[in-house]
Design a protein around this motif. Sequence first.
Motif, mmCIF file in Angstrom:
data_model
loop_
_atom_site.group_PDB
_atom_site.id
_atom_site.type_symbol
_atom_site.label_atom_id
_atom_site.label_comp_id
_atom_site.label_asym_id
_atom_site.label_seq_id
_atom_site.Cartn_x
_atom_site.Cartn_y
_atom_site.Cartn_z
ATOM 1 N N TYR A 282 84.238 58.833 -2.630
ATOM 2 C CA TYR A 282 83.410 59.008 -1.363
ATOM 3 C C TYR A 282 84.091 59.112 -0.197
ATOM 4 N N THR A 283 85.318 59.082 -0.056
ATOM 5 C CA THR A 283 86.044 59.481 0.880
ATOM 6 C C THR A 283 86.397 60.857 1.142
ATOM 7 N N VAL A 284 86.688 61.598 0.234
ATOM 8 C CA VAL A 284 87.260 62.971 0.027
ATOM 9 C C VAL A 284 86.206 63.643 -0.609
ATOM 10 N N VAL A 285 85.691 63.758 -1.695
ATOM 11 C CA VAL A 285 84.865 64.555 -2.447
ATOM 12 C C VAL A 285 83.605 64.794 -1.610
ATOM 13 N N THR A 286 82.959 63.829 -1.617
ATOM 14 C CA THR A 286 81.563 63.815 -0.890
ATOM 15 C C THR A 286 81.544 64.380 0.318
ATOM 16 N N PRO A 287 82.510 64.004 1.263
ATOM 17 C CA PRO A 287 82.286 64.890 2.488
ATOM 18 C C PRO A 287 82.542 66.350 2.509
ATOM 19 N N MET A 288 83.544 66.597 1.348
ATOM 20 C CA MET A 288 83.609 67.900 1.357
ATOM 21 C C MET A 288 82.455 68.725 0.666
ATOM 22 N N CYS A 289 81.677 68.083 -0.131
ATOM 23 C CA CYS A 289 80.791 68.443 -0.691
ATOM 24 C C CYS A 289 79.495 68.650 0.064
ATOM 25 N N ASN A 290 79.191 67.832 0.682
ATOM 26 C CA ASN A 290 77.938 67.458 1.353
ATOM 27 C C ASN A 290 77.345 68.893 2.157
ATOM 28 N N PRO A 291 78.322 69.399 2.927
ATOM 29 C CA PRO A 291 77.764 70.711 3.543
ATOM 30 C C PRO A 291 77.518 71.493 2.777
ATOM 31 N N VAL A 292 78.209 71.918 1.613
ATOM 32 C CA VAL A 292 77.704 72.835 0.732
ATOM 33 C C VAL A 292 76.420 72.462 -0.090
ATOM 34 N N ILE A 293 76.125 71.211 -0.626
ATOM 35 C CA ILE A 293 75.026 70.908 -1.346
ATOM 36 C C ILE A 293 73.649 70.952 -0.363
ATOM 37 N N TYR A 294 73.829 70.101 1.154
ATOM 38 C CA TYR A 294 72.823 69.932 1.976
ATOM 39 C C TYR A 294 72.562 71.279 2.548
ATOM 40 N N CYS A 295 73.465 72.259 3.179
ATOM 41 C CA CYS A 295 73.277 73.083 4.130
ATOM 42 C C CYS A 295 73.650 74.309 3.757
ATOM 43 N N LEU A 296 74.685 74.661 3.140
ATOM 44 C CA LEU A 296 75.181 76.052 2.844
ATOM 45 C C LEU A 296 74.316 76.819 1.672
ATOM 46 N N GLN A 297 73.372 76.118 1.025
ATOM 47 C CA GLN A 297 72.449 76.503 0.276
ATOM 48 C C GLN A 297 71.047 76.493 0.790
ATOM 49 N N ASN A 298 70.978 76.317 1.896
ATOM 50 C CA ASN A 298 69.773 76.370 2.831
ATOM 51 C C ASN A 298 69.514 77.670 3.115
ATOM 52 N N LYS A 299 68.385 78.064 3.349
ATOM 53 C CA LYS A 299 68.070 79.550 3.579
ATOM 54 C C LYS A 299 67.951 79.531 5.117
ATOM 55 N N GLU A 300 67.695 78.727 5.834
ATOM 56 C CA GLU A 300 67.510 78.698 7.203
ATOM 57 C C GLU A 300 68.985 78.568 7.757
ATOM 58 N N ILE A 301 69.805 77.906 7.060
ATOM 59 C CA ILE A 301 71.259 77.874 7.594
ATOM 60 C C ILE A 301 71.868 79.154 7.119
ATOM 61 N N GLN A 302 71.446 79.501 6.128
ATOM 62 C CA GLN A 302 72.554 80.816 5.713
ATOM 63 C C GLN A 302 71.965 82.123 6.653
ATOM 64 N N ALA A 303 70.856 81.828 6.990
ATOM 65 C CA ALA A 303 70.169 83.027 8.012
ATOM 66 C C ALA A 303 70.726 82.955 9.288
ATOM 67 N N ALA A 304 71.013 81.686 9.661
ATOM 68 C CA ALA A 304 71.635 81.456 11.088
ATOM 69 C C ALA A 304 73.168 81.733 10.899
ATOM 70 N N LEU A 305 73.753 81.445 9.745
ATOM 71 C CA LEU A 305 75.259 81.850 9.683
ATOM 72 C C LEU A 305 75.202 83.261 9.551
ATOM 73 N N HIS A 306 74.401 84.108 8.860
ATOM 74 C CA HIS A 306 74.619 85.537 8.882
ATOM 75 C C HIS A 306 74.373 86.241 10.456
ATOM 76 N N ARG A 307 73.425 85.771 11.153
ATOM 77 C CA ARG A 307 73.227 85.976 12.473
ATOM 78 C C ARG A 307 74.498 85.666 13.350
ATOM 79 N N THR A 308 75.207 84.742 12.927
ATOM 80 C CA THR A 308 76.409 84.323 13.633
ATOM 81 C C THR A 308 77.481 85.297 13.495
#
Length: 314
Positions: A282-308
């Motif tokens: 919970y101090t190393v693995v979870t903080p690293m995985c949270n952005p991938v689990i929550y955001c980087l698989q989210n279509k709106e986040i992916q679209a914003a990333l592609h535009r950036t």
Amino acid sequence: MERPLELGNMTRVQEFILLGLSTWPDIRDVLFPVFLMLYLLTLLENTLIIYLICTHSELHKPMYCFLGNLSCLEMCYVSVTIPSLLVGLWTGLCHVPFTACMTQLFFFISLICTECTLLASMAYDRYVTICHPLHYPLLMRPQVCRGLAMSSWLCGLLVSVVNTSCIASLSYCGPNVLNHFFCDVSPLLNLSCTHVALTELVDFISAIVILWGSLLVAIASYVAIGKAVICMPSATARHKAFSTCASHLVVVDIFYSSTLFIYARPSRIEAMDLNKVLSVIYTVVTPMCNPVIYCLQNKEIQAALHRTLHWSRG
């Protein structure tokens, strides 16, 4: 077993020595670049998420408000615990002054309590989204979202002030070796040479209120969500509803299973090697995985990333 000593004979510990994750040099040589890479990757991922949320107006929604707060928290979280882990892996032992140890403990308790309440707020957000979609703009308006986020941070600070004050007021007269990679509650209680019953009680009550309380909110939210999903007429609607909650459920399960095992217990824990392994989760693995689990698989986040990325290339 308490170590009764005369108050006048006590010599207050001026520093603590952290044994770190491993005492074997060969293992430390392998683990150091691994954890350094994980630390830098976690900072990069969460910085990217915060940047995308701040710079894209379509992401100015309650769900992304919570995600932005969570990413900020994760960056602080890893920056509190991983540096001492890396120092221990590099040098073998990490010498931490008493004040620095209590400061690290303060921020750690504050952040872990804030994460608990943030996860509960996110579960409530999912509940309103699925169970009361027509009332979502009212129930999760920006003022409510900001209020829940601020309350999470303030709650963490208040709990940490109480717990850290109790632990710092104990007497530590030796030994001063902590079998951990950061200053945590249980290792410090094990080193105290005065009675710790009151401090253990305060710590246990805090764990019950924050950890169990926030977990019950999350469970109640998902029970209601489960009932609503079962009643949905089409399989497509059920799949869409489940997909919006699956990532949060995964993170909640990983985070709470490890933290509850360690902290929601009324006594000092002796199995420190197991504690260190769970702490890494919970101090190393979870903080690293949270952005991938929550955001980087989210279509709106992916679209914003592609535009950036498109803008940067242009």
